[in-house]
Design an enzyme around this catalytic site. Structure first.
Site, PDB file in Angstrom:
ATOM      1  N   LYS A 204       0.874  -1.190   0.000  1.00 57.15           N
ATOM      2  CA  LYS A 204       0.000   0.000   0.000  1.00 57.15           C
ATOM      3  C   LYS A 204       0.901   1.227   0.000  1.00 57.15           C
ATOM      4  CE  LYS A 204      -2.202   1.933   3.525  1.00 57.15           C
ATOM      5  NZ  LYS A 204      -3.201   2.188   4.578  1.00 57.15           N
TER       6      LYS A 204
HETATM    7  C1  5RP Z   1      -4.373   5.138   8.542  1.00 54.39           C
HETATM    8  C2  5RP Z   1      -4.087   4.310   7.346  1.00 54.39           C
HETATM    9  C3  5RP Z   1      -5.193   4.158   6.369  1.00 54.39           C
HETATM   10  O1  5RP Z   1      -5.543   2.804   6.293  1.00 54.39           O
HETATM   11  C4  5RP Z   1      -4.820   4.619   4.989  1.00 54.39           C
HETATM   12  O2  5RP Z   1      -4.011   5.758   5.047  1.00 54.39           O
HETATM   13  C5  5RP Z   1      -6.065   4.900   4.167  1.00 54.39           C
HETATM   14  O3  5RP Z   1      -6.824   5.898   4.769  1.00 54.39           O
HETATM   15  P1  5RP Z   1      -6.884   7.368   4.149  1.00 54.39           P
HETATM   16  O4  5RP Z   1      -7.588   7.214   2.823  1.00 54.39           O
HETATM   17  O5  5RP Z   1      -7.678   8.181   5.127  1.00 54.39           O
HETATM   18  O6  5RP Z   1      -5.475   7.843   3.960  1.00 54.39           O
HETATM   19  O7  5RP Z   1      -3.053   3.736   7.151  1.00 54.39           O
HETATM   20  O8  5RP Z   1      -3.428   4.944   9.493  1.00 54.39           O
END
Ligand code: 5RP
Length: 297
Positions: A204
């Site tokens: 991710k």
């Molecule tokens: C928060 C995260 C989230 O899972 C990720 O960042 C996705 O959320 P957003 O779209 O709000 O960034 O890692 O700690």
């Protein structure tokens, strides 16, 4: 011993002589040689038709406390669950709020956090037995490539990925970004590649406006893009569209969904981009249509 009576003598044609055995690959990048359990869990997360996922993220509380839009997970998040392909959350959110009848694959936040910026918890990851207990489809571990805690967070990833392969559970490497870490293609491709080569089954990371394709192409495993801070709905849908067009295998969206004026409309519009290849104008139209319908009810 099995009862030998009643076994019918096979005729030659039953052996399929001349018919090659199907040796199909797997629809996700880099996953053809994985074990059955890993593939089965990935199949639950990534829609086999589109090869993509809409992941609803609501794990923010583990470092941010009651983030705006996540004050009440039961009220804010549970109604959105039917529209997501998979859920990104902590084990506490699962046990406290997410109905076990949801039947959604879980990407379990598996590293620990602190509320102090840039102080990623060193060498603390959940016991893989805990992931098995909650039937997680993926374990997500934060990795701070180039940051102060790089070595320790990479150790977390390696430990989790090794356990994941032992039990057939994919591991998601989550590339951390902080004030000192850039969000350009050079950095994001390095961070993503480091995660993959240290065992991540999925990565991710973030979208970048320039050369995002390089980030995707130099990463041997599927990339899922995080949404980041709240943008205007049209801009968020544009980001989704560009990430998917650039080769991302899915989106992990949190704030741009649960902080939207109409979270239910927003997640449906994101689905349109991810699975039906809607462009930003079409997706925004869908957002407005669903929003108006919901307001009439
Ligand atoms: C928060 C995260 C989230 O899972 C990720 O960042 C996705 O959320 P957003 O779209 O709000 O960034 O890692 O700690």
């Amino acid at each position: 011993m099995a009862d030998a009576e009643g076994i019918i003598e096979s005729k030659e044609k039953d052996f399929g002589i001349g018919v090659p055995v199907e040796t199909e690959g797997f629809y996700l990048k880099g996953m053809s040689h994985m074990d059955w359990g890993i593939k089965d869990r990935l199949r639950r997360m990534f829609n086999p038709k589109s090869g993509r996922t809409v992941m609803l993220a609501f794990d923010h509380g583990y470092i941010m406390g009651p983030t705006s839009g996540l004050e009440r997970l039961d009220l804010n998040i549970v109604p959105l669950i039917p529209y997501a392909d998979s859920l990104m959350c902590t084990k506490a959110a699962l046990r406290n709020v997410v109905p076990p009848t949801s039947n959604k694959p879980i990407c379990l936040r598996s590293s620990a956090g602190t509320t102090i910026l840039n102080e990623l918890n060193d060498e603390v990851v959940i016991d893989p037995e805990e992931a098995i207990r909650v039937n997680a489809s993926t374990m997500a571990v934060m990795v701070s490539v180039g940051g102060q805690y790089e070595a320790k967070t990479i150790a977390n990833l390696v430990k989790t990925a090794d356990a994941g392969y032992r039990y057939g559970i994919p591991t998601m490497g989550v590339t951390a970004v902080g004030k000192e870490l850039a969000r350009d293609a050079r950095y994001l491709s390095m961070a993503s590649r480091v995660c993959a080569e240290n065992g991540a089954t999925i990565v991710k990371t973030y979208y970048c406006n320039e050369h995002f394709e390089r980030v995707v192409n130099s990463c041997p495993v599927p990339i899922v893009v995080a949404g980041g801070k709240k943008l205007a709905e049209y801009d968020a849908l544009t980001l989704c569209y560009k990430a998917i067009s650039g080769g991302a295998a899915g989106l992990d969206m949190g704030r741009n969904v649960f902080q939207s004026e109409s979270p239910k409309a927003m997640i449906q519009a994101i689905n349109g981009v991810v699975h039906d290849n809607l462009n930003p104008d079409e997706a925004f139209e869908l957002y407005n249509d669903v929003k108006s319908d919901l307001e009439l009810k």
